[in-house]
Design an enzyme around this catalytic site. Structure first.
Site, PDB file in Angstrom:
ATOM      1  CB  ALA A 105      -0.915  -0.002   1.220  1.00  0.00           C
ATOM      2  N   GLY A 150       0.329  -5.002   0.959  1.00  0.00           N
ATOM      3  CA  GLY A 150      -0.885  -5.033   0.147  1.00  0.00           C
ATOM      4  C   GLY A 150      -0.736  -5.833  -1.127  1.00  0.00           C
ATOM      5  CD  GLU A 153      -2.705  -7.217   3.277  1.00  0.00           C
ATOM      6  OE1 GLU A 153      -3.173  -7.296   4.421  1.00  0.00           O
ATOM      7  OE2 GLU A 153      -2.364  -6.127   2.762  1.00  0.00           O
ATOM      8  CD  GLU A 173       1.503  -5.549   6.023  1.00  0.00           C
ATOM      9  OE1 GLU A 173       0.788  -5.616   5.019  1.00  0.00           O
ATOM     10  OE2 GLU A 173       2.191  -6.523   6.428  1.00  0.00           O
TER      11      GLU A 173
END
Length: 299
Positions: A105, A150, A153, A173
């Site tokens: 992200a 992300g 994911e 993260e």
């Protein structure tokens, strides 16, 4: 009398305009339906292409390592809708432009968020990834490079993951002071097991493609220059089968792993029965008996 004539003319004009508007809107809807969602959509951060029965969705922010910001997530969301509405698409490939699949992200967008804004960003990512996961067409991730945070994911939201030998995976993260926010704590454990998921998440460890293959995170590893060819062949192999049956298989698997085995096999029996109401079932079995090539119609 003149006032009466003018009033009637005005009413007629209004009615005529309404009829024209209805006709124009109807024609537009029919045109869009006729296009089957295959019109060229203009995006800033992604590229959506269609070749035969396969859609190729590319995250296209190479200068930012394809990092996912809100704008990119919203574009992915629109692309998924486009693919879902296209009855001619039977399989989907998801990849990244340049050296990364998706490096994570967008930290530049996240770093100054407060609690409410952070939750909103997480909800957006989860909504888009869940929509991808629930798409009634198989999605194959062609992981060409970094798939971190992300990006990992996003790959987990796909049905199948094929990796380049140069791919890297991880949920780093906690090293940034946050948790995975787009489903990583949930999907990773379902794919590689609880213990391995906890190890990867707690340590923020980044692993290579071979290790990802060993722990079951990816289905196959290929050389970088063979990745798209391999994935396109796989997508076309899937697309050659009965699309309705493939869709029902995806639904049965996804539904089944969320519930107990008795409920799951009961659900399987239901979708199995539904197949016998389709033209594709009749065609597939008739072609088998007659020893001829089959022609499925997605019906």
């Amino acid at each position: 009398m003149l006032r009466y004539i003018i009033r009637n003319e005005v009413k007629t004009s209004i009615i005529f305009k309404c009829i024209c508007d209805i006709i124009n809107n109807t024609l537009l809807m029919l045109l869009l339906k006729g296009l089957g969602g295959r019109s060229n959509m203009e995006f800033k951060n992604i590229i959506l292409e269609k070749d035969g029965n396969v859609a190729l969705l590319t995250i296209n922010r190479p200068k930012a390592m394809n990092a996912l910001n809100s704008e990119t997530l919203k574009e992915i969301d629109m692309a998924i809708d486009n693919i879902a509405e296209d009855e001619n698409v039977y399989a989907v490939i998801l990849t990244g432009a340049g050296k990364a699949f998706v490096a994570g992200a967008d930290i530049t967008e996240m770093k100054d968020l407060n609690t409410v804004e952070g939750r909103k960003f997480g909800v957006l990512g989860n909504k888009v990834f869940r929509k991808l996961e629930k798409l009634d067409k198989p999605v194959i991730a062609a992981v060409n490079g970094f798939a971190l945070g992300g990006g990992c994911e996003l790959s987990l939201s796909c049905d199948i993951r094929i990796a380049s030998s140069k791919a890297k995976f991880g949920q780093p993260e906690v090293g940034l002071g946050i948790t995975p926010g787009f489903g990583g704590t949930q999907r990773l454990a379902r794919v590689v097991g609880v213990g391995m998921a906890k190890q990867l998440i707690y340590t923020a460890q980044i692993i290579n493609a071979e290790e990802a293959l060993r722990i079951g995170l990816v289905n196959k590893v290929v050389e970088p220059d063979k990745l798209l060819e391999e994935v396109k062949n796989l997508a076309n192999t899937i697309a050659a089968n009965a699309p309705v049956a493939v869709r029902l298989c995806k639904a049965a698997i996804n539904q089944g792993i969320q519930c107990d085995i008795d409920t799951a096999v009961a659900y399987e029996a239901e979708v199995f029965g539904e197949c016998f109401a389709t033209e594709d079932q009749k065609e597939g079995m008739t072609a088998f008996v007659e020893k001829r090539d089959k022609t499925f119609k997605n019906k």
